[in-house]
Motif scaffolding. Structure first.
Motif, PDB file in Angstrom:
ATOM      1  N   ALA A   1     -12.226 -34.786  -6.713  1.00 40.12           N
ATOM      2  CA  ALA A   1     -12.157 -36.246  -6.753  1.00 40.12           C
ATOM      3  C   ALA A   1     -11.702 -36.796  -5.405  1.00 40.12           C
ATOM      4  N   LYS A   2     -10.775 -36.064  -4.753  1.00 38.40           N
ATOM      5  CA  LYS A   2     -10.271 -36.530  -3.464  1.00 38.40           C
ATOM      6  C   LYS A   2     -11.372 -36.565  -2.411  1.00 38.40           C
ATOM      7  N   ARG A   3     -12.373 -35.688  -2.546  1.00 39.30           N
ATOM      8  CA  ARG A   3     -13.476 -35.645  -1.591  1.00 39.30           C
ATOM      9  C   ARG A   3     -14.545 -36.696  -1.900  1.00 39.30           C
ATOM     10  N   ARG A   4     -14.504 -37.283  -3.114  1.00 38.20           N
ATOM     11  CA  ARG A   4     -15.568 -38.200  -3.500  1.00 38.20           C
ATOM     12  C   ARG A   4     -15.093 -39.631  -3.745  1.00 38.20           C
ATOM     13  N   ILE A   5     -13.798 -39.811  -4.049  1.00 32.44           N
ATOM     14  CA  ILE A   5     -13.295 -41.130  -4.453  1.00 32.44           C
ATOM     15  C   ILE A   5     -12.206 -41.573  -3.478  1.00 32.44           C
ATOM     16  N   THR A   6     -12.257 -42.842  -3.047  1.00 33.78           N
ATOM     17  CA  THR A   6     -11.225 -43.350  -2.137  1.00 33.78           C
ATOM     18  C   THR A   6     -10.045 -43.917  -2.907  1.00 33.78           C
ATOM     19  N   ASP A   7     -10.333 -44.558  -4.064  1.00 35.74           N
ATOM     20  CA  ASP A   7      -9.293 -45.226  -4.834  1.00 35.74           C
ATOM     21  C   ASP A   7      -8.355 -44.201  -5.480  1.00 35.74           C
TER      22      ASP A   7
END
Ligand SMILES: [Zn+2]
Ligand SMILES: [Zn+2]
Length: 176
Positions: A48-54
């Motif tokens: 998720a950290k690699r795909r989502i900024t929020d």
């Protein structure tokens, strides 16, 4: 005979489920399931950290993985953004670089400021002459050049208009 077999079976199964071996196996499988559950939640966090900024959305993804073991991770995999952030960033940079290339200050028509490319002979908007075509190889030349850098053709004190260019200009007038 039948009765005997049943007796031994029940006796065997009770002793089997009571055996320390069975206890060890169930304990190990439980530990494995828990480890798997935590590993999936951790993987969700990393992905998720690699795909989502929020950070909120990352938290929601990890929480889903923790609250609904295995299934939560599956949901995440289905719903996650398809691209990595670095890929999105790279593409944005590429697009911006290409725009800069086209809208760069140096490559604008001096008369109407329309973005023009290096190889344009005339401004597509105001028809101002930007370059002249080489009389020999038809490559776009700066009018101040004495010799064509592509074919070494002497332009005799400034490149002259090539006949092909006049035809293009006439065509432009026809279509205008
Ligand atoms: Zn112009
Ligand atoms: Zn030339």
């Amino acid at each position: 005979m039948n009765f005997l077999i049943m007796q031994t079976e029940t006796a065997d199964s009770t002793s089997f489920f009571d055996s320390s071996w069975w206890k060890f196996t169930t304990m190990m499988s439980k530990a494995l399931l828990v480890a798997m559950w935590l590993a999936l939640a951790f993987w969700t966090y990393k992905d998720a950290k690699r795909r989502i900024t929020d950070p909120m959305m990352i938290g929601v993804a990890v929480a889903t993985s923790l609250i609904f073991p295995y299934v939560g991770t599956l949901f995440y995999v289905i719903l996650r953004p398809p691209e990595y952030l670095e890929d999105v960033l790279e593409r944005d940079l590429e697009i911006r670089a290409r725009e800069q290339e086209l809208v760069g200050g140096a490559n604008r028509c001096p008369a109407c400021r329309t973005p023009v490319r290096d190889d344009y002979l005339v401004c597509p908007k105001c028809r101002r002459e930007l370059k002249v075509a080489c009389a020999s190889c038809a490559k776009p030349l700066d009018p101040s050049w004495k010799v064509c850098p592509y074919c070494a053709h002497e332009t005799s004190g400034g490149a002259r208009r090539a006949p092909a260019k006049a035809t293009i200009a006439e065509e432009d007038e026809l279509f205008a």
